[in-house]
Design a protein around this motif. Structure first.
Motif, PDB file in Angstrom:
ATOM      1  N   ASP A 109       0.852  -1.190   0.000  1.00  0.00           N
ATOM      2  CA  ASP A 109       0.000   0.000   0.000  1.00  0.00           C
ATOM      3  C   ASP A 109       0.887   1.239   0.000  1.00  0.00           C
ATOM      4  OD1 ASP A 109      -2.107   1.721   0.126  1.00  0.00           O
ATOM      5  OD2 ASP A 109      -2.530   1.395   2.247  1.00  0.00           O
ATOM      6  N   ALA A 141      -0.802   3.737   8.281  1.00  0.00           N
ATOM      7  CA  ALA A 141      -2.197   3.305   8.270  1.00  0.00           C
ATOM      8  C   ALA A 141      -2.342   1.898   8.844  1.00  0.00           C
ATOM      9  CB  ALA A 141      -2.745   3.354   6.846  1.00  0.00           C
ATOM     10  N   ASP A 190      -7.508   4.043   7.452  1.00  0.00           N
ATOM     11  CA  ASP A 190      -7.361   4.120   6.003  1.00  0.00           C
ATOM     12  C   ASP A 190      -6.130   4.956   5.629  1.00  0.00           C
ATOM     13  OD1 ASP A 190      -8.062   3.725   3.327  1.00  0.00           O
ATOM     14  OD2 ASP A 190      -9.248   5.562   3.282  1.00  0.00           O
ATOM     15  N   THR A 209      -5.648   6.681   3.010  1.00  0.00           N
ATOM     16  CA  THR A 209      -6.028   7.961   2.413  1.00  0.00           C
ATOM     17  C   THR A 209      -6.082   9.063   3.468  1.00  0.00           C
ATOM     18  OG1 THR A 209      -7.324   6.766   0.769  1.00  0.00           O
ATOM     19  CG2 THR A 209      -7.759   9.115   0.997  1.00  0.00           C
TER      20      THR A 209
END
Length: 70
Positions: A18, A29, A35, A37
C-alpha cells in the motif's frame, strides 16, 4: 483488521503493498489500523499549511524500515 499476535510487539514498518511513493503512509495506516487515504491527507495538509509534511515524510522514509516480503 489484522489478528494481533501476543508474542511479537506491534512495529511501524513502511508498506510494500500500500504505497504511492515510499510506503510511509501505508505503513502508518497499518500501524494505527486506519485508512491510508486519511494519513495521506494529513501529510498533504501539513505540507501545504505548516510546511512540515514533506520534511516529516522524508525523515520517516529514511528512518522507518521496510516491512518483510514474507
Amino acid at each position: 483488521m489484522d489478528i494481533i499476535d501476543p508474542i511479537s510487539p506491534k512495529r511501524l514498518k513502511r508498506s510494500l503493498t500500500d504505497k504511492m511513493v515510499g510506503g510511509v503512509c501505508g505503513g502508518l495506516a497499518k500501524y494505527f489500523d486506519i485508512d491510508a487515504t486519511l494519513i495521506r491527507l494529513i501529510f498533504a495538509f501539513a505540507a501545504v499549511f505548516a510546511g512540515t509534511g514533506i520534511l516529516a515524510y522524508i525523515v520517516m522514509w529514511i528512518i522507518v524500515p521496510k516491512e518483510d516480503m514474507y
